[in-house]
Design a protein around this motif. Structure first.
Motif, PDB file in Angstrom:
ATOM      1  N   ALA A 267       0.826  -1.206   0.000  1.00  0.00           N
ATOM      2  CA  ALA A 267       0.000   0.000   0.000  1.00  0.00           C
ATOM      3  C   ALA A 267       0.861   1.257   0.000  1.00  0.00           C
ATOM      4  N   CYS A 268       1.971   1.225   0.734  1.00  0.00           N
ATOM      5  CA  CYS A 268       2.868   2.383   0.739  1.00  0.00           C
ATOM      6  C   CYS A 268       3.499   2.590  -0.634  1.00  0.00           C
ATOM      7  N   ALA A 269       3.947   1.506  -1.249  1.00  0.00           N
ATOM      8  CA  ALA A 269       4.590   1.624  -2.564  1.00  0.00           C
ATOM      9  C   ALA A 269       3.613   2.149  -3.607  1.00  0.00           C
ATOM     10  N   ILE A 270       2.380   1.665  -3.573  1.00  0.00           N
ATOM     11  CA  ILE A 270       1.391   2.062  -4.577  1.00  0.00           C
ATOM     12  C   ILE A 270       0.957   3.515  -4.392  1.00  0.00           C
ATOM     13  N   THR A 271       0.909   3.978  -3.139  1.00  0.00           N
ATOM     14  CA  THR A 271       0.465   5.356  -2.881  1.00  0.00           C
ATOM     15  C   THR A 271       1.623   6.344  -2.785  1.00  0.00           C
ATOM     16  N   GLY A 272       2.852   5.857  -2.939  1.00  0.00           N
ATOM     17  CA  GLY A 272       3.990   6.765  -2.913  1.00  0.00           C
ATOM     18  C   GLY A 272       4.440   7.173  -1.533  1.00  0.00           C
ATOM     19  N   ARG A 273       4.004   6.470  -0.510  1.00  0.00           N
ATOM     20  CA  ARG A 273       4.452   6.761   0.848  1.00  0.00           C
ATOM     21  C   ARG A 273       5.798   6.100   1.095  1.00  0.00           C
ATOM     22  N   PRO A 274       6.571   6.611   2.069  1.00  0.00           N
ATOM     23  CA  PRO A 274       7.825   5.937   2.426  1.00  0.00           C
ATOM     24  C   PRO A 274       7.542   4.514   2.896  1.00  0.00           C
ATOM     25  N   ALA A 275       8.453   3.622   2.625  1.00  0.00           N
ATOM     26  CA  ALA A 275       8.286   2.233   3.048  1.00  0.00           C
ATOM     27  C   ALA A 275       8.219   2.163   4.568  1.00  0.00           C
ATOM     28  N   PRO A 276       7.382   1.297   5.120  1.00  0.00           N
ATOM     29  CA  PRO A 276       7.303   1.169   6.565  1.00  0.00           C
ATOM     30  C   PRO A 276       8.590   0.579   7.129  1.00  0.00           C
ATOM     31  N   ALA A 277       8.856   0.862   8.396  1.00  0.00           N
ATOM     32  CA  ALA A 277      10.048   0.302   9.043  1.00  0.00           C
ATOM     33  C   ALA A 277       9.935  -1.221   9.083  1.00  0.00           C
ATOM     34  N   GLY A 278      11.069  -1.891   8.937  1.00  0.00           N
ATOM     35  CA  GLY A 278      11.063  -3.353   9.000  1.00  0.00           C
ATOM     36  C   GLY A 278      10.634  -3.849  10.372  1.00  0.00           C
ATOM     37  N   GLU A 279       9.990  -4.986  10.399  1.00  0.00           N
ATOM     38  CA  GLU A 279       9.485  -5.543  11.648  1.00  0.00           C
ATOM     39  C   GLU A 279      10.123  -6.893  11.925  1.00  0.00           C
ATOM     40  N   VAL A 280      10.215  -7.232  13.208  1.00  0.00           N
ATOM     41  CA  VAL A 280      10.656  -8.566  13.598  1.00  0.00           C
ATOM     42  C   VAL A 280       9.469  -9.509  13.421  1.00  0.00           C
ATOM     43  N   PRO A 281       9.627 -10.607  12.684  1.00  0.00           N
ATOM     44  CA  PRO A 281       8.494 -11.516  12.494  1.00  0.00           C
ATOM     45  C   PRO A 281       8.064 -12.145  13.821  1.00  0.00           C
ATOM     46  N   TRP A 282       6.768 -12.304  13.978  1.00  0.00           N
ATOM     47  CA  TRP A 282       6.278 -12.948  15.200  1.00  0.00           C
ATOM     48  C   TRP A 282       4.962 -13.658  14.916  1.00  0.00           C
ATOM     49  N   GLN A 283       4.600 -14.552  15.812  1.00  0.00           N
ATOM     50  CA  GLN A 283       3.372 -15.320  15.687  1.00  0.00           C
ATOM     51  C   GLN A 283       2.988 -15.855  17.056  1.00  0.00           C
ATOM     52  N   TRP A 284       1.843 -16.501  17.129  1.00  0.00           N
ATOM     53  CA  TRP A 284       1.400 -16.999  18.431  1.00  0.00           C
ATOM     54  C   TRP A 284       0.571 -18.264  18.257  1.00  0.00           C
ATOM     55  N   SER A 285       0.365 -18.959  19.388  1.00  0.00           N
ATOM     56  CA  SER A 285      -0.501 -20.133  19.411  1.00  0.00           C
ATOM     57  C   SER A 285      -1.177 -20.198  20.769  1.00  0.00           C
ATOM     58  N   ASP A 286      -2.498 -20.403  20.776  1.00  0.00           N
ATOM     59  CA  ASP A 286      -3.265 -20.556  22.014  1.00  0.00           C
ATOM     60  C   ASP A 286      -3.709 -22.008  22.147  1.00  0.00           C
ATOM     61  N   GLN A 287      -3.381 -22.621  23.280  1.00  0.00           N
ATOM     62  CA  GLN A 287      -3.791 -23.992  23.564  1.00  0.00           C
ATOM     63  C   GLN A 287      -4.153 -24.085  25.039  1.00  0.00           C
TER      64      GLN A 287
END
Length: 409
Positions: free
Chosen positions: A309-329
């Motif tokens: 969305a940033c690239a298509i609208t000409g906005r600066p690229a968002p800052a890189g993020e650390v990948p994360w995920q979760w699991s509920d059991q």
């Protein structure tokens, strides 16, 4: 691309595609947006399918990313129950399953991934199921319950979440895993042993080192799973959870670069400058680890949506993020940050017997990944350390009497 009148076509109305459509409007894109999805309902959250949905605690409305009326109100042409069949990159046309075509200025592929089917006899029997969509979850919920036995093929996170929900519904549950331990491909032995013990305490039984070679049935309905050692495990239903494969056929057919998913850059752009790929289908850069990788998680879907969305609208690229995920059991919340690439040491902080601990995966004195059970500070500060590439004092990290804020300082 900064053409405010550009027609953006999004193929795939999952979490990534739905988020991309909403973000384009949020970022000021004024041109037409068409969102094409194969399911009959608007984009929704998928992680609760194996948990809240199965237990009757959620439905399509409560899990929807946005109410259905949002799309019309924001000028997003949402086309449900439609799939894309081909892409003509020269003419910038997408062919659809209803025989129509869509012209695009910018195309976002958010086609996701599909459950891997086992190529064994009986795979087409009624009661052999997967869990990728709301329809899958609804069918499973209607099938399992008191007096029923559910066999889960695959001891990964999805399999264990389904096992926990099956027990909550009153079914007997047996998990069949071909490896010698649970979570063998995604977690360390400490976590494997911990989850096995917790599931056994809730009545789940396990067959480890057990490869399914056939599904047995009667009158077209599954009745059991035959293992490589000749035994048959009786059941009333089966959920196959042995992984997922990217839906990258469209990209391959039109000549985009593909390698375990559609290859993209840090803006989620493919080898064609007018096409982006996001979510589970994207094979994307991971600068933290100096490699390319395909991820399956909600945070990954959202990050890709922001990048496109940033690239298509000409906005600066968002800052890189650390990948994360979760699991509920059950009453356990597992939060994972990073990936255990190139690890040479594993450090456990806290006591697994307490049900509150964290496993840190280290490369030298750098944290590569953290798996935190009911331990939000370890997850949050571990995530910070991964992103900052900041060396850590291992002795302090291993000492739970020292707060994670102090460790990360």
């Amino acid at each position: 691309m900064t053409n405010p009148a550009a027609h953006v076509v999004i193929v795939g109305a999952g979490h990534a595609g739905g988020a991309a459509a909403a973000l384009l409007r949020q970022y000021g894109h004024a041109g037409p947006i068409t969102l094409v999805g194969e399911e009959p309902i608007p984009p929704y959250q998928r992680p609760p399918l194996s948990k809240a949905w199965l237990k009757g605690e959620a439905d399509a409305d409560s899990l929807a990313l946005k109410p259905l009326e949002f799309y019309a109100e924001h000028g997003i042409d949402f086309q449900p129950s439609i799939t894309a069949t081909a892409i003509d990159r020269d003419l910038k046309l997408v062919s659809l399953s209803d025989g129509s075509t869509l012209a695009y200025d910018a195309l976002i592929l958010a086609t996701g991934a599909r459950a891997i089917a086992l190529p064994i006899p009986g795979a087409d029997l009624e009661g052999v199921m997967f869990l990728r969509t709301a329809a899958d979850a609804e069918l499973l919920k209607a099938t399992v319950g008191p007096g029923k036995t559910l066999a889960v093929v695959g001891g990964g996170y999805i399999g264990l979440e389904v096992a926990a929900s099956g027990r909550a519904l009153g079914a007997e549950v047996v998990v069949l895993e071909r490896e010698a331990r649970l979570l063998a491909r995604v977690a360390c032995e400490v976590l494997s042993s911990f989850f096995k013990a917790r599931h056994e305490a809730h009545g789940v039984t396990f067959e480890l080192g057990a490869s399914a070679v056939a599904f047995e049935g009667k009158n077209g309905q599954v009745t059991g799973v035959t293992l490589a050692d000749g035994r048959t495990v009786p059941c009333d239903a089966v959920v196959v959870g042995v992984g997922a494969a990217p839906n990258d056929e469209l990209a391959r057919a039109c000549g985009l670069d593909v390698a375990r998913g559609v290859v993209v850059d840090l803006e989620a752009r493919t080898s064609d400058p007018a096409i982006w790929a996001i979510g589970d289908v994207a094979h994307r850069p991971m600068p933290i680890y100096d490699r390319m990788f395909r991820m399956e998680s909600v945070p990954n879907a959202l990050e890709g949506a922001k990048q496109a969305a940033c690239a298509i609208t000409g906005r600066p690229a968002p800052a890189g993020e650390v990948p994360w995920q979760w699991s509920d059991q059950y009453d356990l919340k597992l939060q994972i940050a990073g990936y255990a690439f190139d690890v040479d040491e594993i450090l456990v902080r806290g006591d697994p017997a307490s049900g509150k601990f964290a496993v840190f995966h280290l490369k030298g004195d750098l944290v590569q990944s953290v798996e935190a059970i009911n331990s939000p500070p370890e997850f949050m500060m571990g995530k910070l350390l991964i992103g900052a590439r900041r060396p850590v004092d291992k002795a302090r990290l291993a000492d739970p009497s020292i707060s994670m804020k102090e460790v990360a300082a």
